[in-house]
Design a protein around this motif. Structure first.
Motif, PDB file in Angstrom:
ATOM      1  N   MET A 295     -21.564  84.396   6.732  1.00 21.63           N
ATOM      2  CA  MET A 295     -20.200  83.965   6.387  1.00 21.63           C
ATOM      3  C   MET A 295     -19.128  84.935   6.892  1.00 21.63           C
ATOM      4  O   MET A 295     -17.934  84.645   6.780  1.00 21.63           O
ATOM      5  CB  MET A 295     -20.077  83.823   4.858  1.00 21.63           C
ATOM      6  CG  MET A 295     -20.046  85.130   4.122  1.00 21.63           C
ATOM      7  SD  MET A 295     -19.843  84.886   2.355  1.00 21.63           S
ATOM      8  CE  MET A 295     -19.645  86.592   1.825  1.00 21.63           C
ATOM      9  N   ILE A 296     -19.503  86.085   7.435  1.00 20.49           N
ATOM     10  CA  ILE A 296     -18.512  87.037   7.961  1.00 20.49           C
ATOM     11  C   ILE A 296     -17.923  86.499   9.264  1.00 20.49           C
ATOM     12  O   ILE A 296     -18.661  86.051  10.154  1.00 20.49           O
ATOM     13  CB  ILE A 296     -19.159  88.415   8.180  1.00 20.49           C
ATOM     14  CG1 ILE A 296     -19.563  89.029   6.830  1.00 20.49           C
ATOM     15  CG2 ILE A 296     -18.213  89.341   8.932  1.00 20.49           C
ATOM     16  CD1 ILE A 296     -20.303  90.345   6.959  1.00 20.49           C
ATOM     17  N   ASN A 297     -16.627  86.543   9.370  1.00 17.18           N
ATOM     18  CA  ASN A 297     -15.943  86.062  10.573  1.00 17.18           C
ATOM     19  C   ASN A 297     -16.213  87.023  11.730  1.00 17.18           C
ATOM     20  O   ASN A 297     -15.925  88.225  11.631  1.00 17.18           O
ATOM     21  CB  ASN A 297     -14.436  85.967  10.312  1.00 17.18           C
ATOM     22  CG  ASN A 297     -13.694  85.371  11.485  1.00 17.18           C
ATOM     23  OD1 ASN A 297     -13.399  86.084  12.454  1.00 17.18           O
ATOM     24  ND2 ASN A 297     -13.382  84.085  11.391  1.00 17.18           N
ATOM     25  N   PRO A 298     -16.816  86.556  12.855  1.00 25.30           N
ATOM     26  CA  PRO A 298     -17.192  87.464  13.947  1.00 25.30           C
ATOM     27  C   PRO A 298     -15.998  88.209  14.546  1.00 25.30           C
ATOM     28  O   PRO A 298     -16.083  89.429  14.785  1.00 25.30           O
ATOM     29  CB  PRO A 298     -17.843  86.521  14.967  1.00 25.30           C
ATOM     30  CG  PRO A 298     -18.298  85.347  14.171  1.00 25.30           C
ATOM     31  CD  PRO A 298     -17.273  85.174  13.082  1.00 25.30           C
TER      32      PRO A 298
ATOM     33  N   LEU B 111     -32.403  98.724  12.894  1.00 27.01           N
ATOM     34  CA  LEU B 111     -32.404  98.613  14.360  1.00 27.01           C
ATOM     35  C   LEU B 111     -33.228  97.412  14.806  1.00 27.01           C
ATOM     36  O   LEU B 111     -32.853  96.719  15.768  1.00 27.01           O
ATOM     37  CB  LEU B 111     -32.963  99.901  14.964  1.00 27.01           C
ATOM     38  CG  LEU B 111     -32.104 101.165  14.745  1.00 27.01           C
ATOM     39  CD1 LEU B 111     -32.815 102.384  15.313  1.00 27.01           C
ATOM     40  CD2 LEU B 111     -30.718 100.995  15.355  1.00 27.01           C
ATOM     41  N   SER B 112     -34.346  97.152  14.119  1.00 28.52           N
ATOM     42  CA  SER B 112     -35.159  95.991  14.451  1.00 28.52           C
ATOM     43  C   SER B 112     -34.395  94.699  14.181  1.00 28.52           C
ATOM     44  O   SER B 112     -34.472  93.744  14.963  1.00 28.52           O
ATOM     45  CB  SER B 112     -36.451  96.020  13.638  1.00 28.52           C
ATOM     46  OG  SER B 112     -37.224  94.866  13.873  1.00 28.52           O
ATOM     47  N   ALA B 113     -33.632  94.644  13.074  1.00 26.19           N
ATOM     48  CA  ALA B 113     -32.839  93.451  12.768  1.00 26.19           C
ATOM     49  C   ALA B 113     -31.766  93.225  13.813  1.00 26.19           C
ATOM     50  O   ALA B 113     -31.464  92.074  14.180  1.00 26.19           O
ATOM     51  CB  ALA B 113     -32.203  93.595  11.381  1.00 26.19           C
ATOM     52  N   GLU B 114     -31.169  94.297  14.357  1.00 27.83           N
ATOM     53  CA  GLU B 114     -30.160  94.144  15.401  1.00 27.83           C
ATOM     54  C   GLU B 114     -30.788  93.749  16.729  1.00 27.83           C
ATOM     55  O   GLU B 114     -30.128  93.092  17.551  1.00 27.83           O
ATOM     56  CB  GLU B 114     -29.375  95.453  15.552  1.00 27.83           C
ATOM     57  CG  GLU B 114     -28.491  95.783  14.349  1.00 27.83           C
ATOM     58  CD  GLU B 114     -27.670  97.037  14.581  1.00 27.83           C
ATOM     59  OE1 GLU B 114     -27.882  97.709  15.613  1.00 27.83           O
ATOM     60  OE2 GLU B 114     -26.801  97.337  13.730  1.00 27.83           O
TER      61      GLU B 114
ATOM     62  N   SER C 155     -18.372  87.975  18.174  1.00 35.00           N
ATOM     63  CA  SER C 155     -17.689  86.801  18.730  1.00 35.00           C
ATOM     64  C   SER C 155     -18.380  86.274  19.979  1.00 35.00           C
ATOM     65  O   SER C 155     -18.200  85.112  20.355  1.00 35.00           O
ATOM     66  CB  SER C 155     -16.228  87.145  19.035  1.00 35.00           C
ATOM     67  OG  SER C 155     -16.164  88.251  19.934  1.00 35.00           O
ATOM     68  N   GLY C 156     -19.200  87.101  20.632  1.00 39.97           N
ATOM     69  CA  GLY C 156     -19.904  86.646  21.820  1.00 39.97           C
ATOM     70  C   GLY C 156     -21.281  86.089  21.537  1.00 39.97           C
ATOM     71  O   GLY C 156     -22.013  85.726  22.462  1.00 39.97           O
ATOM     72  N   GLY C 157     -21.696  86.026  20.286  1.00 34.62           N
ATOM     73  CA  GLY C 157     -23.004  85.490  19.927  1.00 34.62           C
ATOM     74  C   GLY C 157     -24.086  86.531  19.825  1.00 34.62           C
ATOM     75  O   GLY C 157     -25.234  86.202  19.495  1.00 34.62           O
ATOM     76  N   GLY C 158     -23.786  87.781  20.128  1.00 34.13           N
ATOM     77  CA  GLY C 158     -24.771  88.841  19.985  1.00 34.13           C
ATOM     78  C   GLY C 158     -24.728  89.457  18.596  1.00 34.13           C
ATOM     79  O   GLY C 158     -23.834  89.178  17.792  1.00 34.13           O
ATOM     80  N   ILE C 159     -25.692  90.294  18.323  1.00 34.60           N
ATOM     81  CA  ILE C 159     -25.765  90.947  17.020  1.00 34.60           C
ATOM     82  C   ILE C 159     -25.058  92.291  17.115  1.00 34.60           C
ATOM     83  O   ILE C 159     -25.441  93.154  17.909  1.00 34.60           O
ATOM     84  CB  ILE C 159     -27.228  91.138  16.590  1.00 34.60           C
ATOM     85  CG1 ILE C 159     -27.940  89.787  16.487  1.00 34.60           C
ATOM     86  CG2 ILE C 159     -27.303  91.875  15.249  1.00 34.60           C
ATOM     87  CD1 ILE C 159     -29.416  89.891  16.188  1.00 34.60           C
ATOM     88  N   SER C 160     -24.023  92.464  16.291  1.00 36.16           N
ATOM     89  CA  SER C 160     -23.216  93.677  16.352  1.00 36.16           C
ATOM     90  C   SER C 160     -23.413  94.584  15.146  1.00 36.16           C
ATOM     91  O   SER C 160     -23.063  95.766  15.204  1.00 36.16           O
ATOM     92  CB  SER C 160     -21.732  93.303  16.456  1.00 36.16           C
ATOM     93  OG  SER C 160     -21.335  92.546  15.312  1.00 36.16           O
TER      94      SER C 160
END
Length: 429
Positions: free
Chosen positions: A57-60, A145-148, A177-182
């Motif tokens: 639910m966090i806005n990217p 780090l594994s989750a990212e 916002s680009g679809g990657g995990i930040s």
């Protein structure tokens, strides 16, 4: 405990009691482990669901700008006053409060520390301002780090963190916002919450252990009773019969020979009891008949005859005994006959006939010849039969009645006519 049964019972108890305690202990340990595993599994599901929901639910776009502010060392107070921070932190605070979690936040990796906090749902002294650095345990850092890297959700065991104490943590990916995990969204629960649930599990396990001990003891004593007591019960049965005491006809429990012998003793005792009961019944019947004959001898009223106890103008009051015992019926009839004589000689007393008439042991019916009605006094079931039709005569409610053709039936008895007005004289039965 009798001496002759003590060795058998003692032996059985020595065998069963250790087994009872062992079974109870095993059940308690199993129940505790099962409850503890269930508690941890429940917290795991709660942490996984909450962290995943928070990350989703966090806005990217807002979070990307907040990560930049956290890593660049921007002023925390000013940053947390921005619209981007507040609209993402407010839902996190509500989730933290409603789910009773310890901490709920988002975090991003940093160069000078393991992570920096971005969003934090805690308030007060527990709040970590944006950009606050923190160093994690090796296992938790590797899980983040594994989750990212692959988007999985990490759940840690209960472990000690230097700043926060004993915690159980879950981390879910937060996308940019680009679809990657930040970053990752973290959810923590303090060990004290788990300990409270564990204490409840320990209490439940203790109750299960005590309950299993009680149940096993009941089963043990039941087995001892079944094995050791049939012979003793048979001996007591024979002694009670010999002493002339009343004997129960219930079937004995035990081996076939014991049951057979007990049945024969019971049949013999039952024969004695039947003979004694029959003699008592005959004696009581003879006494009852003698008493009834004595009572009937002083009364010229025949049992079951309708008695007119009052006549006033066109109104007549009839009474009929309903007592099942002939002696009681004779006594009540004699009493009502004398009352009728008193009514005939005392007009003031006759006015109280409703209070004085015996409506417990007899039926009292008031008849008004001119109106052609009768009325029931008392609560005895009375039915009017007119031309094959039955009508219930209710107390205090006059009903049409013809003394020439209608019949009256009391309860389930036979129907009868009320005496014709010309068939009796005043105050005479």
């Amino acid at each position: 405990m009798r001496l002759e049964t003590r060795p058998i019972k003692t032996l059985l108890l020595r065998i069963f009691l250790p087994a009872v305690l062992l079974v109870a202990a095993l059940l308690a340990v199993f129940a505790y482990n099962w409850h503890y595993a269930t508690i941890l599994e429940g917290f795991d599901r709660k942490l996984v669901t909450t962290s995943a929901l928070t990350g989703a639910m966090i806005n990217p776009e807002d979070h990307d700008r907040l990560i930049d502010a956290a890593r660049s060392g921007a002023d925390p107070d000013a940053t947390e006053q921005t619209r981007e921070y507040e609209r993402n932190a407010a839902p996190i605070r509500r989730i933290l409060t409603q789910l009773d979690l310890t901490y709920l936040y988002s975090q991003a990796t940093a160069q000078t520390s393991d992570i920096v906090y971005v969003l934090d749902g805690s308030i007060g002294d527990e709040h970590s301002p944006i950009g606050t650095p923190d160093d994690l345990t090796t296992q938790t850092l590797n899980g983040i780090l594994s989750a990212e890297d692959d988007g999985s959700i990490f759940v840690s065991p209960i472990e000690y963190q230097e700043q926060w104490g004993l915690l159980k943590t879950a981390a879910a990916p937060v996308y940019d916002s680009g679809g990657g995990i930040s970053a990752t969204a973290g959810a923590d629960v303090d060990i004290s919450v788990i300990l409270i649930a564990t204490q409840n599990a320990l209490f439940a396990s203790t109750l299960i252990g005590l309950g299993s001990i009680a149940l096993c003891l009941l089963i043990t004593f039941a087995i001892v009773r079944k094995v050791a007591q049939p012979i003793e019960a048979l001996k007591d049965q024979a002694l009670s019969i010999a002493a002339g005491e009343s004997h129960s006809s219930s079937e004995a429990k035990g081996p076939r020979e014991v049951v057979q012998l007990s049945r024969e003793l019971s049949e013999m005792a039952a024969g004695f009891e039947r003979s004694a009961t029959e003699r008592e019944r005959i004696s009581a019947e003879q006494n009852r008949r003698a008493n009834a004959d004595l009572i009937l001898g002083v009364s010229d009223n025949v049992d079951g005859e309708i008695l007119q106890i009052l006549e006033h103008g066109e109104s007549k009051v009839f009474w009929l005994p309903i007592a099942a015992d002939c002696a009681k019926a004779a006594l009540t009839s004699l009493a009502m006959r004398h009352l009728a004589q008193r009514f005939a000689g005392d007009a003031e007393l006759a006015k109280e006939w409703r209070l004085l008439a015996d409506t417990q042991n007899g039926v009292c019916i008031a008849s008004k010849c001119a109106a052609g009605t009768i009325e029931l006094v008392g609560n005895t079931a009375v039915t009017i039969i007119r031309g094959g039709t039955e009508t219930v005569l209710k107390p205090g409610t006059p009903q049409l009645f013809s003394s020439a053709t209608d019949h009256v039936k009391i309860g389930d008895g036979s129907a009868f006519l009320l005496p014709h007005p010309a068939a009796q004289k005043d105050g005479q039965p």
